[in-house]
Scaffold this active site. Structure first.
Site, PDB file in Angstrom:
ATOM      1  CG  HIS A 120     -45.022 -59.441 -43.328  1.00 14.62           C
ATOM      2  ND1 HIS A 120     -44.700 -58.183 -43.764  1.00 14.62           N
ATOM      3  CD2 HIS A 120     -45.977 -59.895 -44.181  1.00 14.62           C
ATOM      4  CE1 HIS A 120     -45.421 -57.879 -44.822  1.00 14.62           C
ATOM      5  NE2 HIS A 120     -46.216 -58.908 -45.113  1.00 14.62           N
ATOM      6  CG  ASP A 122     -47.912 -61.990 -47.331  1.00  7.65           C
ATOM      7  OD1 ASP A 122     -47.754 -61.056 -46.520  1.00  7.65           O
ATOM      8  OD2 ASP A 122     -47.868 -61.827 -48.576  1.00  7.65           O
ATOM      9  CG  HIS A 275     -43.169 -59.281 -48.215  1.00  9.01           C
ATOM     10  ND1 HIS A 275     -43.472 -60.582 -47.881  1.00  9.01           N
ATOM     11  CD2 HIS A 275     -44.333 -58.601 -48.142  1.00  9.01           C
ATOM     12  CE1 HIS A 275     -44.771 -60.675 -47.630  1.00  9.01           C
ATOM     13  NE2 HIS A 275     -45.320 -59.483 -47.770  1.00  9.01           N
TER      14      HIS A 275
HETATM   15  C1  OGA Z   1     -48.548 -57.476 -48.877  1.00  7.81           C
HETATM   16  C2  OGA Z   1     -47.467 -56.562 -48.467  1.00  7.81           C
HETATM   17  C3  OGA Z   1     -46.108 -54.740 -49.272  1.00  7.81           C
HETATM   18  C4  OGA Z   1     -46.277 -53.536 -50.140  1.00  7.81           C
HETATM   19  O1  OGA Z   1     -49.384 -57.060 -49.706  1.00  7.81           O
HETATM   20  O2  OGA Z   1     -48.555 -58.621 -48.425  1.00  7.81           O
HETATM   21  O3  OGA Z   1     -46.797 -56.829 -47.517  1.00  7.81           O
HETATM   22  O4  OGA Z   1     -45.238 -52.968 -50.534  1.00  7.81           O
HETATM   23  N1  OGA Z   1     -47.296 -55.491 -49.260  1.00  7.81           N
HETATM   24  O5  OGA Z   1     -47.412 -53.163 -50.401  1.00  7.81           O
HETATM   25 MN    MN Z   2     -47.256 -58.999 -46.918  1.00  7.38          MN
END
Ligand code: OGA
Ligand code: MN
Length: 299
Positions: A120, A122, A275
């Protein structure tokens, strides 16, 4: 009459900090070594950081032994901060910080344990998605817990000219709720959302291909986590196209995998990247603090 220097002017004129920006041997990412984000950062140093963020899309500031207030103040230099809808997981006294953690205290989760379970960008589900997020390591697992980043400029550029022409005019719906109940079934501690929370995350329609507002580069902007449908296409066609784009967008040649080191502060560009949290074994503890910088309406 002498005008008093504002704190901001003091910062802008601060002495330079010696630091290096070292690109990773990966499609995206660079580490920043020697900078202390809790110290004043002058305009020239800030411009270097800003430029590196646009060039590398994800910066890893090493060894930031800094407070939540420092993390917030540094984040604010890039824009106003989002307050995450899951207020249950705000850091006490700091609503700008979302706790990302699999830790439970007295049987209660202290943070969002499955943030990033699907690829995704954010806040893509809001009319103004995020510019970028800053995740600061507090407690790291002995194994697992990596975060993956996929370059959506490269993903766009690698599409065939036919596919590019097909998707360029399209728009898609993004919804925070798309996978919420599915995740909640797997992780029952995920809070049940109040009506006010549901109202706060009404779906948004975004371009399937967005233009980075600062570099002008195009990027693919659909995600497995939040994108529900292509507007105006029959369901079957929409599902098939999205499945094809999801698979394409995270091909290994677009991906950097971040293995966290103590006190890393990772700042990624949500306009350029998607990510994913690779996952942490239940037996391991992991805690990070996230701030989220607000962005522009995508075009
Ligand atoms: C976020 C997320 C990924 C992680 O905090 O936005 O997607 O590895 N985190 O914690
Ligand atoms: Mn995220």
């Amino acid at each position: 009459m002498t005008a008093a220097l504002s704190p901001e002017a003091t910062t802008r004129d601060a002495p330079p900090q010696p630091f290096d920006i070292r690109p990773f041997d990966a499609p995206v990412g660079a580490e920043v070594v020697g900078l202390d984000i809790s110290k004043p950062i002058n305009d020239a140093d800030f411009a270097r950081i800003h430029r590196a963020h646009l060039d590398h899309h994800v910066l890893v500031f090493r060894d930031q032994q800094v407070s939540p207030a420092d993390h917030i103040a540094f984040s604010r230099r890039f824009g106003p901060l989002e307050i995450h809808v899951l207020h249950q997981f705000h850091l006490e006294g700091y609503p700008e910080i979302l706790i990302v953690s699999n830790i439970k205290e007295n049987g209660e989760p202290i943070g969002l344990g499955d943030a990033g379970a699907y690829w995704h960008s954010d806040i893509s589900y809001k009319e103004k998605p995020s510019l970028g997020s800053l995740l600061h390591a507090q407690e790291l697992p002995g194994e697992g817990g990596d975060t993956l980043f996929a370059d959506q400029h490269l993903a766009w550029e690698a599409l065939s000219p036919e596919m590019q022409a097909r998707i360029l005019p399209l728009r898609a719906e993004h919804s925070y709720l798309a996978k919420y109940e599915e995740l909640r079934a797997k992780n029952p501690w995920r809070p049940k959302l109040s009506q006010a929370q549901i109202d706060e995350v009404a779906p948004a329609v975004q371009p399937v291909v967005r233009t980075h507002p600062e570099t002008g580069r195009k990027a693919l902007f659909v995600s497995e986590h939040f994108t529900t449908r292509i507007v105006g296409l029959p369901k079957e066609e929409s599902d098939a196209l999205l499945a094809e784009l999801f698979a394409h967008s995270v091909r290994p040649e677009f991906v950097y995998r971040h293995h966290w080191a103590p006190h890393d502060l990772v700042f990624w560009d949500n306009r350029s990247l998607m990510h994913l949290a690779a996952g942490t074994p239940d037996s391991e503890r992991r805690k990070l603090y996230r701030t989220t910088v607000e962005g522009d309406v995508p075009f």
